[in-house]
Design a protein around this motif. Structure first.
Motif, PDB file in Angstrom:
ATOM      1  N   LEU A 351       0.726  -1.340   0.060  1.00 58.01           N
ATOM      2  CA  LEU A 351      -0.096   0.157   0.472  1.00 58.01           C
ATOM      3  C   LEU A 351       0.667   1.264  -0.142  1.00 58.01           C
ATOM      4  CD1 LEU A 351      -2.741  -0.582   2.705  1.00 58.01           C
ATOM      5  CD2 LEU A 351      -3.541  -0.572   0.171  1.00 58.01           C
ATOM      6  N   GLU A 352       1.052   1.957  -0.926  1.00 57.85           N
ATOM      7  CA  GLU A 352       1.311   3.297  -0.914  1.00 57.85           C
ATOM      8  C   GLU A 352      -0.110   4.388  -0.552  1.00 57.85           C
ATOM      9  OE1 GLU A 352       2.499   3.687  -4.982  1.00 57.85           O
ATOM     10  OE2 GLU A 352       4.688   2.532  -4.886  1.00 57.85           O
ATOM     11  N   ASN A 353       0.940   5.406   0.634  1.00 57.93           N
ATOM     12  CA  ASN A 353       0.754   6.405   0.872  1.00 57.93           C
ATOM     13  C   ASN A 353      -0.966   5.544   2.190  1.00 57.93           C
ATOM     14  OD1 ASN A 353       2.234   8.112  -0.028  1.00 57.93           O
ATOM     15  ND2 ASN A 353       1.406   8.031  -1.751  1.00 57.93           N
ATOM     16  N   ALA A 354      -1.233   4.820   1.807  1.00 59.47           N
ATOM     17  CA  ALA A 354      -1.899   4.004   2.943  1.00 59.47           C
ATOM     18  C   ALA A 354      -3.260   4.624   1.986  1.00 59.47           C
ATOM     19  CB  ALA A 354      -2.267   4.987   3.997  1.00 59.47           C
ATOM     20  N   ALA A 355      -3.553   4.065   0.303  1.00 59.57           N
ATOM     21  CA  ALA A 355      -4.669   3.889   0.058  1.00 59.57           C
ATOM     22  C   ALA A 355      -4.312   3.132  -0.897  1.00 59.57           C
ATOM     23  CB  ALA A 355      -4.818   5.054  -0.512  1.00 59.57           C
ATOM     24  N   ARG A 356      -3.198   3.818  -1.997  1.00 59.48           N
ATOM     25  CA  ARG A 356      -2.832   2.943  -3.527  1.00 59.48           C
ATOM     26  C   ARG A 356      -2.418   1.532  -3.447  1.00 59.48           C
ATOM     27  NH1 ARG A 356      -3.220   6.384  -7.607  1.00 59.48           N
ATOM     28  NH2 ARG A 356      -5.101   8.037  -6.907  1.00 59.48           N
ATOM     29  N   CYS A 357      -3.212   0.640  -3.564  1.00 57.48           N
ATOM     30  CA  CYS A 357      -2.219  -0.289  -3.482  1.00 57.48           C
ATOM     31  C   CYS A 357      -1.581  -1.065  -4.808  1.00 57.48           C
ATOM     32  CB  CYS A 357      -3.548  -1.039  -4.043  1.00 57.48           C
ATOM     33  SG  CYS A 357      -3.630  -3.569  -4.340  1.00 57.48           S
ATOM     34  N   ALA A 358      -0.465  -1.317  -4.717  1.00 59.40           N
ATOM     35  CA  ALA A 358       0.306  -1.553  -5.582  1.00 59.40           C
ATOM     36  C   ALA A 358       1.053  -3.429  -5.641  1.00 59.40           C
ATOM     37  CB  ALA A 358       1.874  -1.027  -5.267  1.00 59.40           C
ATOM     38  N   LEU A 359       0.875  -3.982  -7.050  1.00 61.39           N
ATOM     39  CA  LEU A 359       0.834  -5.344  -7.124  1.00 61.39           C
ATOM     40  C   LEU A 359       1.961  -5.612  -8.063  1.00 61.39           C
ATOM     41  CD1 LEU A 359      -2.755  -6.645  -7.853  1.00 61.39           C
ATOM     42  CD2 LEU A 359      -2.040  -5.850  -5.413  1.00 61.39           C
ATOM     43  N   ARG A 360       3.416  -6.453  -7.355  1.00 59.41           N
ATOM     44  CA  ARG A 360       4.374  -7.518  -8.189  1.00 59.41           C
ATOM     45  C   ARG A 360       4.004  -7.914  -8.547  1.00 59.41           C
ATOM     46  NH1 ARG A 360       9.613  -8.485  -4.058  1.00 59.41           N
ATOM     47  NH2 ARG A 360       8.352 -10.820  -4.745  1.00 59.41           N
ATOM     48  N   THR A 361       4.166  -8.627 -10.468  1.00 56.80           N
ATOM     49  CA  THR A 361       3.308  -9.353 -10.961  1.00 56.80           C
ATOM     50  C   THR A 361       5.096  -9.835 -11.716  1.00 56.80           C
ATOM     51  OG1 THR A 361       3.043  -8.115 -12.782  1.00 56.80           O
ATOM     52  CG2 THR A 361       1.166  -8.668 -10.976  1.00 56.80           C
TER      53      THR A 361
END
Length: 390
Positions: A351-361
């Motif tokens: 979670l970036e900035n407690a809001a945006r979800c980042a996924l590593r694929t």
């Protein structure tokens, strides 16, 4: 009756009494033997039925008749299963067998082999292949792992030296020795099964990789591993038997997992790590090791700002198949974890900035050759082809 027999007991009673006296004498002599030290006991010690010890019978002559102590005949004492398992674990690189002087620049990958059912074929060849691939990847790209005593980084480039350990499951493994082995590991590779729970012993930012039998996929351990803070990868073995080839021609993974008998038979097959799977495992392990190093550089690895910096540094050194995707809508942590668990190619989330979800694929992980994996769950009782959940 005794008077009629001349004061003698029946032969059967006399035999039982003689046997009882021999057993009691043998137990007393064994307990009093100095070299035993009141330590190990015979197999039958304390049981109601004692073994017949013909060599310990009191004879009319000999040393026993003269009062000389003759120790009872004992079986050869074999090494205890727990001691043998601990010795086998200590002989592996993760158990400290190599004695690397520069432990900070050594990374370990552990292959945990099942001892029965759904085993990994040619596990020694797989270990050699993975070790060569891992060291080749680190030869191609160095790592900024130099650091001074005050925490600043001098920018020196040093590569990791990878060691691969093969550990075969044993019910007699000492938990502390197994925990010590896995605490040094940057990656764990294992066939699908209960032993996947060993991710609990892995350090933060490590990687766990499951190898599934052909046409069998269940993502239950993925959610748990992501929640624990380790990345997760998987691969599916090619068919290894005539039955698995037949299932492969008739069903996709999703269709097989919807039928009880199909998935029951599919999960019994052995697994094989192909060259493409070995490349995926090595790439994921190197990415996890790099993320761990970057997290160690940042003093606040749990903070979102520090984690965003870690992700940016990792993006600059990542492979072409591995990338980060940031979702446009805001998400909670539970929603982000569910999104990563539902996407087959996802290995890690943040979670970036407690809001945006980042996924590593990773592009090499997921559906291949026209197969459909499905949801990775089986919550319906379907026994024949074509039935539907009600």
């Amino acid at each position: 009756r005794l008077r009629a027999r001349g004061g003698r007991r029946p032969p059967r009673v006399r035999r039982l009494r003689r046997r009882k006296s021999r057993v009691q004498q043998s137990r007393r002599e064994y307990a009093e033997t100095p070299e035993n030290g009141f330590g190990e006991r015979p197999v039958y010690f304390g049981s109601r039925q004692q073994p017949r010890r013909r060599a310990n019978r009191p004879e009319r002559g000999g040393d026993r008749a003269r009062g000389v102590h003759v120790p009872p005949v004992r079986r050869a004492v074999h090494q205890k299963p727990a001691a043998a398992a601990a010795a086998a674990l200590a002989s592996q690189p993760c158990g400290g067998a190599f004695g690397d002087s520069d432990e900070a620049h050594v990374r370990h990958l552990v292959i945990y082999q099942r001892n029965t059912g759904r085993v990994m074929e040619d596990v020694r060849d797989v270990a050699t292949k993975l070790e060569d691939t891992l060291n080749t990847l680190d030869d191609d790209a160095g790592h900024d792992v130099g650091a001074s005593n005050d925490g600043s980084h001098d920018g020196s480039i040093r590569r990791f030296v990878w060691r691969v350990s093969v550990v075969t499951h044993s019910d007699s493994f000492p938990p502390c020795a197994l925990r010590s082995c896995l605490a040094r590991a940057s990656a764990l590779v294992t066939p699908h099964g209960f032993q996947s729970m060993l991710y609990l012993f892995l350090p933060q930012n490590a990687h766990v990789h499951e190898v599934f039998p052909h046409r069998y996929y269940k993502h239950g351990y993925k959610r748990a591993a992501l929640e624990w803070g380790v990345s997760y990868g998987f691969s599916m073995s090619p068919p290894r038997s005539l039955l698995s080839r037949l299932i492969s021609r008739l069903f996709t993974t999703d269709a097989c997992m919807r039928m009880y008998y199909c998935r029951f038979l599919a999960r019994k097959g052995d697994v094989l790590v192909t060259d493409a799977d070995a490349a995926l495992i090595a790439r994921s392990a190197v990415v996890a090791a790099r993320a761990s190093v970057e997290a160690e550089k940042g003093s606040q690895s749990a903070d979102e700002k520090a984690f965003a910096t870690v992700r940016k540094r990792e993006e600059k050194k990542t492979f072409a198949e591995t990338r980060w995707h940031t979702r446009s809508e805001d998400s909670s942590r539970a929603e982000c974890l569910a999104a990563c668990a539902g996407e087959h190619g996802c290995q890690f989330f943040a979670l970036e900035n407690a809001a945006r979800c980042a996924l590593r694929t990773d592009d090499a992980q997921g559906e291949k050759d026209g197969d459909v994996l499905g949801a990775g769950i089986y919550n319906n009782k379907c026994y024949v082809p074509g039935c539907r959940k009600r």
